[in-house]
Motif scaffolding. Structure first.
Motif, PDB file in Angstrom:
ATOM      1  N   GLU A 126       0.921  -1.329   0.097  1.00 36.78           N
ATOM      2  CA  GLU A 126       0.007   0.082   0.214  1.00 36.78           C
ATOM      3  C   GLU A 126       0.886   1.495   0.101  1.00 36.78           C
ATOM      4  O   GLU A 126       0.437   2.276  -0.467  1.00 36.78           O
ATOM      5  CB  GLU A 126      -0.899   0.175   0.996  1.00 36.78           C
ATOM      6  N   GLU A 127       2.113   1.007   0.595  1.00 35.62           N
ATOM      7  CA  GLU A 127       3.069   2.279   0.305  1.00 35.62           C
ATOM      8  C   GLU A 127       3.225   2.749  -1.057  1.00 35.62           C
ATOM      9  O   GLU A 127       3.452   3.769  -1.345  1.00 35.62           O
ATOM     10  CB  GLU A 127       4.488   2.023   1.033  1.00 35.62           C
ATOM     11  N   MET A 128       3.059   1.716  -2.014  1.00 41.27           N
ATOM     12  CA  MET A 128       3.478   1.964  -3.402  1.00 41.27           C
ATOM     13  C   MET A 128       2.285   2.630  -4.109  1.00 41.27           C
ATOM     14  O   MET A 128       2.385   2.878  -5.273  1.00 41.27           O
ATOM     15  CB  MET A 128       3.924   0.838  -4.033  1.00 41.27           C
ATOM     16  N   GLU A 129       0.936   2.625  -3.477  1.00 43.48           N
ATOM     17  CA  GLU A 129      -0.175   3.214  -4.122  1.00 43.48           C
ATOM     18  C   GLU A 129       0.139   4.588  -4.718  1.00 43.48           C
ATOM     19  O   GLU A 129       0.426   5.424  -3.805  1.00 43.48           O
ATOM     20  CB  GLU A 129      -1.517   3.071  -3.205  1.00 43.48           C
ATOM     21  N   GLY A 130      -0.104   4.704  -5.977  1.00 45.14           N
ATOM     22  CA  GLY A 130       0.047   6.243  -6.462  1.00 45.14           C
ATOM     23  C   GLY A 130       1.593   6.719  -6.489  1.00 45.14           C
ATOM     24  O   GLY A 130       1.882   7.702  -6.417  1.00 45.14           O
ATOM     25  N   SER A 131       2.360   5.675  -6.545  1.00 45.98           N
ATOM     26  CA  SER A 131       3.875   5.903  -6.556  1.00 45.98           C
ATOM     27  C   SER A 131       4.292   6.813  -7.561  1.00 45.98           C
ATOM     28  O   SER A 131       3.638   6.739  -8.704  1.00 45.98           O
ATOM     29  CB  SER A 131       4.676   4.606  -6.629  1.00 45.98           C
ATOM     30  N   SER A 132       5.323   7.299  -7.402  1.00 48.51           N
ATOM     31  CA  SER A 132       5.876   8.353  -8.594  1.00 48.51           C
ATOM     32  C   SER A 132       6.523   7.604  -9.686  1.00 48.51           C
ATOM     33  O   SER A 132       6.653   7.869 -10.967  1.00 48.51           O
ATOM     34  CB  SER A 132       6.930   9.399  -7.996  1.00 48.51           C
ATOM     35  N   PHE A 133       6.568   6.209  -9.314  1.00 48.85           N
ATOM     36  CA  PHE A 133       6.899   5.206 -10.654  1.00 48.85           C
ATOM     37  C   PHE A 133       5.699   4.494 -11.161  1.00 48.85           C
ATOM     38  O   PHE A 133       5.047   3.749 -10.656  1.00 48.85           O
ATOM     39  CB  PHE A 133       7.945   3.935 -10.141  1.00 48.85           C
ATOM     40  N   LEU A 134       5.267   5.128 -12.440  1.00 45.04           N
ATOM     41  CA  LEU A 134       4.079   4.629 -12.957  1.00 45.04           C
ATOM     42  C   LEU A 134       3.782   3.378 -13.356  1.00 45.04           C
ATOM     43  O   LEU A 134       2.732   2.849 -13.067  1.00 45.04           O
ATOM     44  CB  LEU A 134       3.920   5.647 -14.329  1.00 45.04           C
ATOM     45  N   ALA A 135       4.749   2.591 -13.584  1.00 44.46           N
ATOM     46  CA  ALA A 135       4.423   1.322 -13.925  1.00 44.46           C
ATOM     47  C   ALA A 135       4.049   0.389 -12.687  1.00 44.46           C
ATOM     48  O   ALA A 135       3.132  -0.643 -13.103  1.00 44.46           O
ATOM     49  CB  ALA A 135       5.792   0.563 -14.236  1.00 44.46           C
ATOM     50  N   ILE A 136       4.156   0.760 -11.692  1.00 44.77           N
ATOM     51  CA  ILE A 136       3.580  -0.034 -10.223  1.00 44.77           C
ATOM     52  C   ILE A 136       2.210  -0.073 -10.392  1.00 44.77           C
ATOM     53  O   ILE A 136       1.589  -1.095  -9.943  1.00 44.77           O
ATOM     54  CB  ILE A 136       4.046   0.544  -9.061  1.00 44.77           C
ATOM     55  N   ASP A 137       1.419   0.936 -10.815  1.00 48.84           N
ATOM     56  CA  ASP A 137      -0.171   0.777 -11.294  1.00 48.84           C
ATOM     57  C   ASP A 137      -0.402  -0.102 -11.948  1.00 48.84           C
ATOM     58  O   ASP A 137      -1.796  -0.660 -11.619  1.00 48.84           O
ATOM     59  CB  ASP A 137      -0.755   2.225 -11.707  1.00 48.84           C
ATOM     60  N   ASP A 138      -0.004  -0.812 -12.945  1.00 51.89           N
ATOM     61  CA  ASP A 138      -0.115  -1.948 -13.838  1.00 51.89           C
ATOM     62  C   ASP A 138      -0.358  -3.134 -12.719  1.00 51.89           C
ATOM     63  O   ASP A 138      -0.878  -3.980 -13.460  1.00 51.89           O
ATOM     64  CB  ASP A 138       0.774  -2.093 -14.840  1.00 51.89           C
ATOM     65  N   TYR A 139       0.542  -3.102 -12.020  1.00 52.42           N
ATOM     66  CA  TYR A 139       0.419  -4.544 -11.006  1.00 52.42           C
ATOM     67  C   TYR A 139      -0.145  -4.647  -9.763  1.00 52.42           C
ATOM     68  O   TYR A 139      -0.451  -5.745  -9.229  1.00 52.42           O
ATOM     69  CB  TYR A 139       2.026  -4.895 -10.923  1.00 52.42           C
ATOM     70  N   LEU A 140      -0.228  -3.167  -9.163  1.00 54.01           N
ATOM     71  CA  LEU A 140      -0.410  -3.367  -7.804  1.00 54.01           C
ATOM     72  C   LEU A 140      -1.893  -3.895  -7.315  1.00 54.01           C
ATOM     73  O   LEU A 140      -2.015  -4.556  -6.422  1.00 54.01           O
ATOM     74  CB  LEU A 140      -0.109  -2.126  -7.316  1.00 54.01           C
ATOM     75  N   PRO A 141      -2.949  -3.589  -8.166  1.00 55.44           N
ATOM     76  CA  PRO A 141      -4.464  -3.889  -7.695  1.00 55.44           C
ATOM     77  C   PRO A 141      -4.405  -5.574  -7.657  1.00 55.44           C
ATOM     78  O   PRO A 141      -5.252  -5.937  -6.529  1.00 55.44           O
ATOM     79  CB  PRO A 141      -5.138  -3.263  -8.889  1.00 55.44           C
ATOM     80  N   THR A 142      -4.117  -6.166  -8.625  1.00 58.20           N
ATOM     81  CA  THR A 142      -3.946  -7.641  -8.466  1.00 58.20           C
ATOM     82  C   THR A 142      -3.349  -8.161  -7.456  1.00 58.20           C
ATOM     83  O   THR A 142      -3.712  -9.024  -6.555  1.00 58.20           O
ATOM     84  CB  THR A 142      -3.435  -8.232  -9.799  1.00 58.20           C
ATOM     85  N   ILE A 143      -1.822  -7.665  -7.096  1.00 54.45           N
ATOM     86  CA  ILE A 143      -0.981  -8.168  -5.930  1.00 54.45           C
ATOM     87  C   ILE A 143      -1.768  -7.956  -4.743  1.00 54.45           C
ATOM     88  O   ILE A 143      -1.829  -8.907  -3.812  1.00 54.45           O
ATOM     89  CB  ILE A 143       0.229  -7.469  -5.971  1.00 54.45           C
ATOM     90  N   LEU A 144      -2.095  -6.686  -4.471  1.00 55.90           N
ATOM     91  CA  LEU A 144      -2.920  -6.424  -3.241  1.00 55.90           C
ATOM     92  C   LEU A 144      -4.110  -7.406  -2.873  1.00 55.90           C
ATOM     93  O   LEU A 144      -4.443  -7.852  -1.809  1.00 55.90           O
ATOM     94  CB  LEU A 144      -3.474  -4.887  -3.232  1.00 55.90           C
ATOM     95  N   ARG A 145      -4.966  -7.503  -4.070  1.00 59.12           N
ATOM     96  CA  ARG A 145      -6.387  -8.546  -3.916  1.00 59.12           C
ATOM     97  C   ARG A 145      -5.904  -9.702  -3.540  1.00 59.12           C
ATOM     98  O   ARG A 145      -6.442 -10.357  -2.347  1.00 59.12           O
ATOM     99  CB  ARG A 145      -7.203  -8.422  -5.194  1.00 59.12           C
ATOM    100  N   GLU A 146      -4.716 -10.323  -4.009  1.00 60.14           N
ATOM    101  CA  GLU A 146      -4.425 -11.835  -3.541  1.00 60.14           C
ATOM    102  C   GLU A 146      -3.875 -11.817  -2.075  1.00 60.14           C
ATOM    103  O   GLU A 146      -4.039 -12.587  -1.564  1.00 60.14           O
ATOM    104  CB  GLU A 146      -3.519 -12.191  -4.930  1.00 60.14           C
ATOM    105  N   GLU A 147      -2.934 -10.643  -2.047  1.00 60.87           N
ATOM    106  CA  GLU A 147      -2.347 -10.729  -0.559  1.00 60.87           C
ATOM    107  C   GLU A 147      -3.646 -10.462   0.574  1.00 60.87           C
ATOM    108  O   GLU A 147      -3.531 -11.388   1.531  1.00 60.87           O
ATOM    109  CB  GLU A 147      -1.518  -9.398  -0.295  1.00 60.87           C
ATOM    110  N   LYS A 148      -4.430  -9.972   0.291  1.00 59.89           N
ATOM    111  CA  LYS A 148      -5.514  -9.834   1.106  1.00 59.89           C
ATOM    112  C   LYS A 148      -6.282 -11.582   1.393  1.00 59.89           C
ATOM    113  O   LYS A 148      -6.950 -11.607   2.374  1.00 59.89           O
ATOM    114  CB  LYS A 148      -6.706  -8.782   0.811  1.00 59.89           C
ATOM    115  N   GLY A 149      -6.433 -12.036   0.192  1.00 62.86           N
ATOM    116  CA  GLY A 149      -7.039 -13.505   0.234  1.00 62.86           C
ATOM    117  C   GLY A 149      -6.171 -14.428   1.314  1.00 62.86           C
ATOM    118  O   GLY A 149      -6.512 -15.071   2.055  1.00 62.86           O
TER     119      GLY A 149
END
Length: 240
Positions: A126-149
Motif C-alpha cells: 500500500e505504500e506504493m499506491e500512487g507511486s511516482s514510478f508509474l509502472a507500479i499501477d499496472d501490477y499493484l491492484p491484483t497483487i494487493l487483492r491476492e495478498e488480502k486473500g
C-alpha cells in the motif's frame, strides 16, 4: 527538496537523479525478495502436508500467487534494464528481511504467517499506491487483492485451531506470539532517514513508525477476537 509529485515512466528512469534510481531499484528488489521468500519457507514442508487436500491446494495456490508477485516485481526491474534473477535462488540466510529466514514447523505457523506477515506485506504494498514510478499501477491492484486473500485464509486457519480445543488454541497462541513480533520488526527502524527519502521522492507514503502504529491498531483487535492474547510488543525491540 520538497515532495516529488511527478509520475515517472520506465523510459525516463535513466534521466532521474542517482538517488531516485537507487531508491526505486532497491525498493523493487526488496519487494521481489520478500514475495519469493515465503514460498522458500513453506512450499517444501506444507504443500503436501497441510491438514486436508483443500488446504494443500490452497498452499499451492498461495505459493503460486506469491511467485507471480515476485515475477511482476522482477519484470518492473527489467523495465529499468536491471536483472535481479539472482533473487530466485538466493539462500534463505541471505534474504533481505529476517522474517523470511525463519522456519515454519507447525501448521499454526503457516496460519499466523498468513494473517500477520502477509498483513505486513499488504502495508508495504500500500505504500506504493500512487507511486511516482508509474509502472507500479499496472501490477499493484491484483497483487494487493491476492495478498488480502492470503491474510483471510491465515486468519480462518487460526480460528479453526482455536475452536479445535486447548491444544489447538495453545499452538495458535504460540504461533501468533512468535510471528507478531517478527511482523513488527519488518516495518524497519523508527526514525529511518532512508524512509524519509522514499517519502520525499514519492515512493512511499508513511514513515516506518506510522505504518507500524496503524498495523498494531488493525491487528491487535483481530488477535483478541480470536480469543488469543496480544503478545508484548516490547519483545520486538529491533525496530526501536
Amino acid at each position: 527538496m520538497g515532495q516529488f509529485n511527478d509520475r515517472i515512466e520506465p523510459k525516463d528512469y535513466a534521466k532521474m537523479p542517482k538517488e531516485y534510481q537507487d531508491l526505486l531499484s532497491r525498493l523493487l528488489a526488496i519487494q521481489a525478495d520478500c514475495e519469493i521468500g515465503g514460498p522458500h519457507i513453506y512450499v517444501d514442508h506444507w504443500t503436501l502436508r497441510a491438514p486436508t487436500v483443500d488446504d494443500q491446494w490452497r498452499v499451492a495456490r498461495i505459493a503460486s500467487e506469491e511467485i507471480d508477485h515476485c515475477r511482476k516485481f522482477l519484470r518492473m526491474l527489467q523495465l529499468l534494464d536491471i536483472d535481479r534473477s539472482d533473487i530466485l535462488t538466493r539462500p534463505r540466510s541471505k534474504r533481505e528481511v529476517d522474517a523470511f529466514k525463519e522456519d515454519m514447523p507447525e501448521w499454526a505457523d503457516f496460519a499466523a504467517f498468513g494473517m500477520l506477515i502477509d498483513k505486513v506485506g499488504q502495508y508495504q504494498l500500500e505504500e506504493m499506491e500512487g507511486s511516482s514510478f508509474l509502472a507500479i499501477d499496472d501490477y499493484l491492484p491484483t497483487i494487493l487483492r491476492e495478498e488480502k486473500g492470503h491474510i483471510s485464509y491465515g486468519q480462518q486457519q487460526l480460528e479453526k485451531l482455536v475452536s479445535s480445543g486447548p491444544e489447538g488454541k495453545q499452538k495458535a497462541q504460540a504461533a501468533v506470539s512468535r510471528w507478531y513480533i517478527v511482523g513488527l520488526d519488518m516495518f524497519g527502524l523508527s526514525g529511518s532517514a532512508c524512509t524519509e527519502r522514499y517519502i520525499e521522492w514519492g515512493l512511499k507514503r508513511r514513515t516506518n513508525e506510522e505504518a507500524r502504529r496503524q498495523y498494531i491498531a488493525d491487528v491487535e483487535p483481530q488477535i483478541k477476537a480470536l480469543g488469543l492474547e496480544v503478545p508484548d510488543r516490547l519483545e520486538g525491540r529491533k525496530y526501536l
